[in-house]
Enzyme design. Sequence first.
Site, PDB file in Angstrom:
ATOM      1  N   GLN A 193       8.354  -3.193  29.689  1.00 52.24           N
ATOM      2  CA  GLN A 193       9.611  -2.940  28.988  1.00 52.24           C
ATOM      3  C   GLN A 193      10.606  -2.283  29.971  1.00 52.24           C
ATOM      4  OE1 GLN A 193       6.492  -2.016  27.098  1.00 52.24           O
ATOM      5  NE2 GLN A 193       6.739  -4.191  26.723  1.00 52.24           N
ATOM      6  N   ASP A 233      12.258  -7.688  31.383  1.00 49.97           N
ATOM      7  CA  ASP A 233      12.250  -8.990  32.054  1.00 49.97           C
ATOM      8  C   ASP A 233      13.071  -9.015  33.343  1.00 49.97           C
ATOM      9  OD1 ASP A 233      10.709  -9.885  29.908  1.00 49.97           O
ATOM     10  OD2 ASP A 233      12.498 -10.410  28.759  1.00 49.97           O
ATOM     11  N   GLY A 286       5.582  -9.383  29.108  1.00 51.84           N
ATOM     12  CA  GLY A 286       5.235 -10.663  29.721  1.00 51.84           C
ATOM     13  C   GLY A 286       5.714 -10.614  31.149  1.00 51.84           C
ATOM     14  N   HIS A 287       4.779 -10.538  32.086  1.00 51.29           N
ATOM     15  CA  HIS A 287       5.137 -10.410  33.497  1.00 51.29           C
ATOM     16  C   HIS A 287       4.742 -11.683  34.236  1.00 51.29           C
ATOM     17  CE1 HIS A 287       4.957  -5.708  33.110  1.00 51.29           C
ATOM     18  NE2 HIS A 287       5.820  -6.268  32.308  1.00 51.29           N
ATOM     19  N   LYS A 342       9.684  -7.164  37.012  1.00 47.82           N
ATOM     20  CA  LYS A 342       8.780  -6.073  37.431  1.00 47.82           C
ATOM     21  C   LYS A 342       7.456  -6.635  37.941  1.00 47.82           C
ATOM     22  CE  LYS A 342       9.100  -4.515  33.224  1.00 47.82           C
ATOM     23  NZ  LYS A 342      10.193  -5.337  32.692  1.00 47.82           N
TER      24      LYS A 342
END
Length: 430
Positions: free
Chosen positions: A222, A13, A40-41, A16
């Site tokens: 990640q 988080d 989750g981006h 990225k």
Amino acid sequence: MSVVAVIGGQWGDEGKGRIVDLLAQHAHMVIRYSGGNNAGHTVINDRGVFKLHLIPAGIFNPSTANIIGTGVVVDPASLLEEMETLAAADVSFDRLYISDRAHVILPYHREQDRLQETLRGDGKIGTTGRGVGPAYSDKMERIGLRMADLRDEHTLRQQLARAASMKNAFFRALNGPQVVAEELFEQLRAYGQRLRAHIVPSHPLVQRALQRGERILLEGAQASLLDVDWGTYPYVTSSAPGAAGACQGSGIGPRHLSRILGVYKAYTTRVGGGPFPTELRDETGDLLRERGHEYGTTTGRPRRCGWFDAVAARYVAELNSLTHLVITKLDVLDPLPVIRICTGYRLKGELIDYMPTLASELERVEPIYEELPGWQSDTSAVRDYAALPANARRYLERLAELIGVPLAIISVGASRDASITRVPVEALFA
Ligand code: GDP
Ligand code: IMO
Ligand code: MG
């Protein structure tokens, strides 16, 4: 030719997705190389606000090819849902490809993830519950299904029958639900039909791009401290999120990596269980959580927040041969009068400058802090490095010095334009 890898430098988080969205404006191809929909981006650009889980963040540039790489584990139901959400914003999937070698997350992997977390009791990892760990285990166990299998009825039936017999032995022992291979076969065949146009061998696509000298971005999910080999085991994910994993998961040899960008937050966060030496369980931690909106993109869980840990950050830089630093969320620190950086640990009375291997030891280390004055002014509108307050520059430069890697990009807001580039994006691809 230039291949730029974007790697998470902490426990995930770091931002990225927003950095890939920015760089993808200049890229011919983006490859997501590892992880699954545990990622989750968040991307905020002129098209809107998006939370991506499997689809590469280059999808908003219509001229960029986007590949879900071989190292990714794909939940077809989750992917189709994500495509529907993006389709509502008129995003095109003409150039979305899924490696036919990527493994599939099946409904029983999610069930297994849940059951195993229950069995772990106090030692639970706090997984995202998406079945990612069990899918990677089955890949290594050689009972996984691959995206190519969804297109081939014969292989699908055969692989599913083999996997189901093993899985059913496991679920019987735990009084879990049994896998009905025939039902699952129909469901997977339907997914295969819907995704058919996108499932391709990725190797020729990637090779052609390399041969043409195209600009390729490798999108990490990640982060290195969650790496199954180098992270805070067993409180890790089940993949290799770093630069080595970028090569393996995309099918690009290490010699081709021209830049390796480590993305770090200006402080630290972690979701789920496991050691976190600089964690703040006080009002400063709360301030970081509220100002940084530190709630999981995938699960909505509040993220644990703390000071920047330069011991961990340097370790990650070394593991990945980072060439450049990206520091995100600098604006979150704006109101603080004093900012701390962890520069060492004390373990059983002794000073150490590395991360101990045992989680039980990392739990017990006492961080040694250096204090820097804050800047107490709003940086969110700054777009030039020189216009940042002197104390903000001092903080950033101290981070770069401690990590041993030069600064390339700093972000001061969540939207695409809220970034300060010390190294022009074009130069990163040069
Ligand atoms: P990723 O998983 O590494 O892509 O990161 P996430 O998207 O899960 O988490 C990063 C969060 O911080 C998201 O909510 C972003 O919108 C937000 N964000 C990213 N960069 C910045 C920044 O520079 N400032 C602020 N305030 N928010 C940011
Ligand atoms: P992005 O790509 C933050 C964490 C989970 C849990 C551990 C194992 O958005 O940075 P898993 O479901 O992978 O078996 O869970 O890893 N985790 C993440 N934390 N960001 C992520 O992805 C994460 N993906 C997994 O919270 O502690
Ligand atoms: Mg995330």
